[in-house]
Design a protein around this motif. Structure first.
Motif, PDB file in Angstrom:
ATOM      1  N   PRO A 219       2.888   4.208 -11.152  1.00 49.30           N
ATOM      2  CA  PRO A 219       3.055   4.352 -12.935  1.00 49.30           C
ATOM      3  C   PRO A 219       2.107   4.447 -13.487  1.00 49.30           C
ATOM      4  O   PRO A 219       0.847   4.207 -12.894  1.00 49.30           O
ATOM      5  N   ARG A 220       1.740   4.986 -14.416  1.00 47.58           N
ATOM      6  CA  ARG A 220       1.106   5.819 -15.194  1.00 47.58           C
ATOM      7  C   ARG A 220       0.016   4.455 -15.918  1.00 47.58           C
ATOM      8  O   ARG A 220      -1.120   4.515 -15.703  1.00 47.58           O
ATOM      9  N   ASN A 221       0.659   3.587 -16.308  1.00 44.64           N
ATOM     10  CA  ASN A 221       0.011   2.137 -16.766  1.00 44.64           C
ATOM     11  C   ASN A 221       0.003   1.005 -15.449  1.00 44.64           C
ATOM     12  O   ASN A 221       1.718   0.702 -15.434  1.00 44.64           O
ATOM     13  N   LEU A 222      -0.919   0.929 -14.861  1.00 45.14           N
ATOM     14  CA  LEU A 222      -0.181  -0.051 -13.949  1.00 45.14           C
ATOM     15  C   LEU A 222       1.048  -1.637 -14.615  1.00 45.14           C
ATOM     16  O   LEU A 222       1.234  -2.438 -14.083  1.00 45.14           O
ATOM     17  N   ALA A 223      -0.469  -1.974 -15.644  1.00 44.47           N
ATOM     18  CA  ALA A 223       0.126  -3.168 -16.089  1.00 44.47           C
ATOM     19  C   ALA A 223       1.996  -3.221 -16.206  1.00 44.47           C
ATOM     20  O   ALA A 223       2.554  -4.150 -16.239  1.00 44.47           O
ATOM     21  N   ASP A 224       2.275  -1.812 -16.121  1.00 46.25           N
ATOM     22  CA  ASP A 224       3.903  -1.589 -16.777  1.00 46.25           C
ATOM     23  C   ASP A 224       4.464  -2.278 -14.750  1.00 46.25           C
ATOM     24  O   ASP A 224       5.431  -2.581 -15.853  1.00 46.25           O
ATOM     25  N   ASP A 225       4.119  -2.168 -14.105  1.00 44.98           N
ATOM     26  CA  ASP A 225       5.141  -2.363 -13.650  1.00 44.98           C
ATOM     27  C   ASP A 225       4.162  -3.169 -11.834  1.00 44.98           C
ATOM     28  O   ASP A 225       3.524  -2.329 -11.184  1.00 44.98           O
ATOM     29  N   LEU A 226       4.352  -4.453 -10.917  1.00 46.26           N
ATOM     30  CA  LEU A 226       3.812  -5.175 -10.603  1.00 46.26           C
ATOM     31  C   LEU A 226       4.573  -5.011  -9.374  1.00 46.26           C
ATOM     32  O   LEU A 226       4.447  -5.371  -8.069  1.00 46.26           O
ATOM     33  N   LYS A 227       5.295  -4.401  -8.920  1.00 44.99           N
ATOM     34  CA  LYS A 227       6.163  -4.521  -8.171  1.00 44.99           C
ATOM     35  C   LYS A 227       5.661  -3.953  -7.007  1.00 44.99           C
ATOM     36  O   LYS A 227       5.778  -3.716  -5.749  1.00 44.99           O
ATOM     37  N   ASP A 228       5.221  -2.461  -6.838  1.00 41.74           N
ATOM     38  CA  ASP A 228       3.723  -2.014  -5.504  1.00 41.74           C
ATOM     39  C   ASP A 228       2.637  -2.174  -6.077  1.00 41.74           C
ATOM     40  O   ASP A 228       1.861  -1.749  -4.980  1.00 41.74           O
ATOM     41  N   ASN A 229       2.390  -3.343  -6.643  1.00 42.71           N
ATOM     42  CA  ASN A 229       1.273  -4.245  -6.283  1.00 42.71           C
ATOM     43  C   ASN A 229       1.301  -5.158  -4.555  1.00 42.71           C
ATOM     44  O   ASN A 229       0.967  -5.955  -4.792  1.00 42.71           O
ATOM     45  N   ILE A 230       1.361  -4.636  -3.403  1.00 43.17           N
ATOM     46  CA  ILE A 230       1.530  -5.368  -2.489  1.00 43.17           C
ATOM     47  C   ILE A 230       0.441  -5.786  -1.989  1.00 43.17           C
ATOM     48  O   ILE A 230      -0.963  -5.118  -2.899  1.00 43.17           O
ATOM     49  N   GLU A 231       0.080  -6.703  -0.999  1.00 46.46           N
ATOM     50  CA  GLU A 231      -0.985  -6.821  -0.215  1.00 46.46           C
ATOM     51  C   GLU A 231      -1.598  -5.962   0.584  1.00 46.46           C
ATOM     52  O   GLU A 231      -0.837  -5.259   1.287  1.00 46.46           O
ATOM     53  N   ILE A 232      -2.911  -6.044   0.662  1.00 43.15           N
ATOM     54  CA  ILE A 232      -4.134  -5.888   1.481  1.00 43.15           C
ATOM     55  C   ILE A 232      -4.928  -6.258   2.247  1.00 43.15           C
ATOM     56  O   ILE A 232      -4.938  -6.557   2.080  1.00 43.15           O
ATOM     57  N   LEU A 233      -4.068  -5.051   4.123  1.00 45.65           N
ATOM     58  CA  LEU A 233      -4.805  -6.557   4.965  1.00 45.65           C
ATOM     59  C   LEU A 233      -6.192  -5.293   5.325  1.00 45.65           C
ATOM     60  O   LEU A 233      -6.589  -4.684   4.843  1.00 45.65           O
ATOM     61  N   PRO A 234      -6.980  -6.828   5.645  1.00 42.89           N
ATOM     62  CA  PRO A 234      -8.248  -6.703   6.410  1.00 42.89           C
ATOM     63  C   PRO A 234      -8.239  -4.585   7.167  1.00 42.89           C
ATOM     64  O   PRO A 234      -7.387  -4.957   8.281  1.00 42.89           O
ATOM     65  N   GLY A 235      -8.948  -3.741   6.681  1.00 47.85           N
ATOM     66  CA  GLY A 235      -9.118  -2.485   8.145  1.00 47.85           C
ATOM     67  C   GLY A 235      -7.790  -1.655   7.495  1.00 47.85           C
ATOM     68  O   GLY A 235      -7.697  -0.366   7.436  1.00 47.85           O
ATOM     69  N   ASP A 236      -7.809  -1.525   6.369  1.00 50.48           N
ATOM     70  CA  ASP A 236      -6.162  -0.689   5.627  1.00 50.48           C
ATOM     71  C   ASP A 236      -7.412   0.664   4.989  1.00 50.48           C
ATOM     72  O   ASP A 236      -8.312   0.438   4.577  1.00 50.48           O
ATOM     73  N   THR A 237      -6.835   1.789   4.995  1.00 49.78           N
ATOM     74  CA  THR A 237      -7.363   3.370   4.183  1.00 49.78           C
ATOM     75  C   THR A 237      -6.532   3.264   2.946  1.00 49.78           C
ATOM     76  O   THR A 237      -5.524   3.250   3.454  1.00 49.78           O
TER      77      THR A 237
END
Length: 353
Positions: A219-237
């Protein structure tokens, strides 16, 4: 006299034994009568087997310790199912051998995954866990006859292969460490946040899994929706693209290029953001100019009918050009008026001379 005393003692003993037997039989009869006379459903709670089996004192503590050890082993086996940390090119490791300080070495893993160690030359540790690399080095030392019953420990000083790379439209692109559990919003914040031209369609390329890439629409404002705040793994780009641009040109209030950072944009929305059409605009001649595989194409837009809600609004694509022409009749009238003003000015100038 003594014989009489002995007889008296013996008679008293028999009397005591008789009383004990009589009391035991009465107690047994009373217990059976109490059990049969108790109401149905009222039972005396039995002592749990686990409580009866656990002795008190030190033995009880040992039993608790054994139970704790069993639970700890179950936790360890559960953790073993998780994806282990793997060494990779660029990692800086420190290798030490117990009781042999001369073999302590700090080295960086090369691009091929090999690391040079004293006595045993190059060892390929890329793609191995720390435990697997320790076992491999121990085996090389023992097979070469250098150290018997060696115990090798590897400490990871720097992890270049386990960092997270953030590129694209962020304030500070680069490589960031992924220590602990990190979320997408955390990594974007660590990179300084989005730029003004950043899009919200972010892609994550997974290096150590077979899932390929993941795309999320933020979303434009990240605080509006947290469902896409996925976990980031080592080695990700993480790639943050530039937002698509739609151009509105012609007889409008503010011709400009509009950033589409949160989804799509329609004709009426783009026209409103550009200040609307001027009074001199030719609403019947509005067109969408789009570049396709076969070149530039034009699509006529029934703007009048769209404004009257008779036709549906049209979605625009990235790099579309919404052209609002100037009315031809008004252009001719304006040109004639300007010519008359110019002629009158000329006559006035000649008269002055």
């Amino acid at each position: 006299m003594e014989f009489g005393r002995f007889g008296f003692v013996r008679s008293r003993s028999w009397l005591a034994i008789s009383l004990v037997l009589l009391w035991g039989s009465d107690f047994k009869a009373w217990a059976q009568q109490d059990a049969t006379s108790s109401p149905a459903g009222s039972t005396v709670p039995a002592v749990p087997v686990s409580q009866a089996a656990v002795p008190s004192g030190k033995n009880g503590e040992s039993e608790k310790a054994a139970a704790g050890g069993a639970s700890a082993s179950s936790v360890t086996s559960a953790n073993d199912n998780e994806s282990p940390f793997k060494l990779g090119p660029g990692d800086l490791i420190e290798v030490s051998v117990y009781n042999v300080p001369e073999l302590t070495t700090k080295a960086r893993i090369g691009n091929s995954g090999d690391v040079y160690l004293p006595l045993i030359d190059y060892v390929h540790v890329g793609g191995l866990t720390v435990e697997e690399a320790q076992g491999l080095i121990q085996k090389r030392l023992e097979d070469g006859g250098f150290v018997r019953s060696s115990h090798v420990t590897i400490f990871l000083d720097e992890s270049a292969s386990q960092g997270v790379t953030i590129i694209g439209e962020v304030a500070k692109p680069g490589l960031y460490p992924a220590l602990g559990q990190r979320k997408l919003y955390d990594m974007i914040s660590a990179a300084g946040g989005f730029t003004t031209s950043a899009g919200r369609k972010v892609s994550i390329i997974r290096q150590h899994t077979e899932g390929g890439s993941i795309t999320v629409n933020l979303p434009r404002n990240l605080a509006d929706d947290l469902k896409d705040n996925i976990e980031i793994l080592p080695g990700d780009t993480i790639t943050v693209p530039k937002a698509p641009i739609i151009y509105v040109v012609g007889d409008v209030g503010r011709p400009a290029g509009l950033l589409v950072d949160n989804g799509s944009l329609t004709v009426l929305q783009a026209l409103a953001l550009a200040g609307g059409a001027n009074k001199t605009a030719k609403l019947g001649g509005v067109r969408i100019i789009r570049k396709g595989p076969e070149g530039m194409t034009e699509t006529k837009v029934p703007l009048k009918r769209m404004l009257e809600a008779k036709d549906p609004d049209i979605n625009l694509q990235a790099d579309d050009i919404l052209f609002v022409p100037l009315s031809g009749a008004r252009v001719a009238a304006g040109a004639g008026f300007n010519a008359a003003v110019a002629a009158a000015s000329g006559v006035a100038i000649l008269a002055a001379h």
